[in-house]
Design an enzyme around this catalytic site. Structure first.
Site, PDB file in Angstrom:
ATOM      1  N   GLU A  69       8.115 -22.104 -14.724  1.00  0.00           N
ATOM      2  CA  GLU A  69       8.556 -23.481 -14.949  1.00  0.00           C
ATOM      3  C   GLU A  69       8.547 -23.847 -16.423  1.00  0.00           C
ATOM      4  O   GLU A  69       7.636 -23.470 -17.157  1.00  0.00           O
ATOM      5  CB  GLU A  69       7.619 -24.410 -14.164  1.00  0.00           C
TER       6      GLU A  69
ATOM      7  N   TYR B  65      14.104 -30.504 -17.021  1.00  0.00           N
ATOM      8  CA  TYR B  65      13.194 -29.659 -16.248  1.00  0.00           C
ATOM      9  C   TYR B  65      13.954 -28.437 -15.750  1.00  0.00           C
ATOM     10  O   TYR B  65      15.108 -28.541 -15.313  1.00  0.00           O
ATOM     11  CB  TYR B  65      12.632 -30.432 -15.050  1.00  0.00           C
TER      12      TYR B  65
END
Length: 241
Positions: free
Chosen positions: A189, A101
């Site tokens: 993101e 991530y």
């Protein structure tokens, strides 16, 4: 302001972040045509402004164009958390070796952008933060000087051990920060940021939220707004200024 994944991918690509080929479609036949043209397995992904698409059945792997069409028939028109799916992204399927991530948002307490990374990618980052907070690494960024090369490399070393992969990841983190700042984002993101068996790093999912207060500086960003995907109360508030 939220935008769809296919729009965020396009923006990432403009900043040099590697993303798989993908096209948006609104009918099962369009999905079939795209998959047939790619001539390889694809992912059919619902385009809605909510998370949890995979758990809701809105993301499917399709090894053949006919499989892609069948999945599209089920996904198009379904509702995910109350929002109807009106379009899907047809994207090349990636061979995944690892998932991580990477995201940048604003830390209002320190009044700085913060880079958030985790080797536990591909799942809800809020769930990771709640259950295994030690897997989350945060890097505060001085907005006057930006994300420095050594910070990007140190962050990448938290995710990978092979130097050739670290270099790629550090470059992607730097590009992600550039996108976040230059486009006046409130969130940028990548989840997941993957490596494949060839040792390449790819962003196979993309999420961008823009700061509404800065949209006057970015008419191209404001043009990405999907009114049909907005909550009615948000539409009313925006129209009222």
């Amino acid at each position: 302001m939220k935008i769809h994944e296919y729009q965020a991918r396009q923006l990432f690509s403009e900043y040099g972040i590697p993303v798989p080929r993908g096209e948006v479609a609104t009918t099962p036949d369009e999905v079939f045509d795209i998959a047939q043209r790619y001539d390889r397995p694809v992912m059919v992904k619902a385009q809605v402004h909510v998370g949890g698409r995979g758990k809701a059945g809105g993301i499917k792997y399709a090894p053949t164009p006919e499989d892609a069409r069948k999945h599209a028939k089920k996904i198009l028109g379904m509702e995910i958390k109350g929002l109807p799916v009106l379009k899907v992204l047809v994207s090349e399927a990636a061979e995944i070796e690892t998932e991580a991530y990477a995201g940048i948002t604003l830390d209002r307490a320190s009044k700085k952008p913060v880079l958030i990374i985790s080797a536990a990618g591909g799942v809800d980052i809020e769930e990771v933060a709640r259950e295994t907070p030690e897997k989350i690494v945060r890097v505060a960024i001085d907005p006057l000087i930006g994300l420095l090369p050594y910070q990007a490399r140190e962050a990448a070393f938290k995710l990978y051990g092979r130097i050739e992969i670290v270099r790629q990841a550090a470059c992607i983190l730097t590009q992600l920060y550039s996108c976040f700042m230059e486009e006046d984002c409130s969130l940028a993101e990548i989840n997941p940021l993957i490596t494949n068996p060839a040792g390449e790093v790819w962003a196979i999912d993309a999420k961008i939220n823009f700061d509404d207060s800065a949209l006057y500086r970015h008419p191209n960003s404001d043009a990405m707004r999907d009114v049909d995907a907005e909550n009615p109360s948000e539409q009313e508030a925006r129209q009222a200024g």
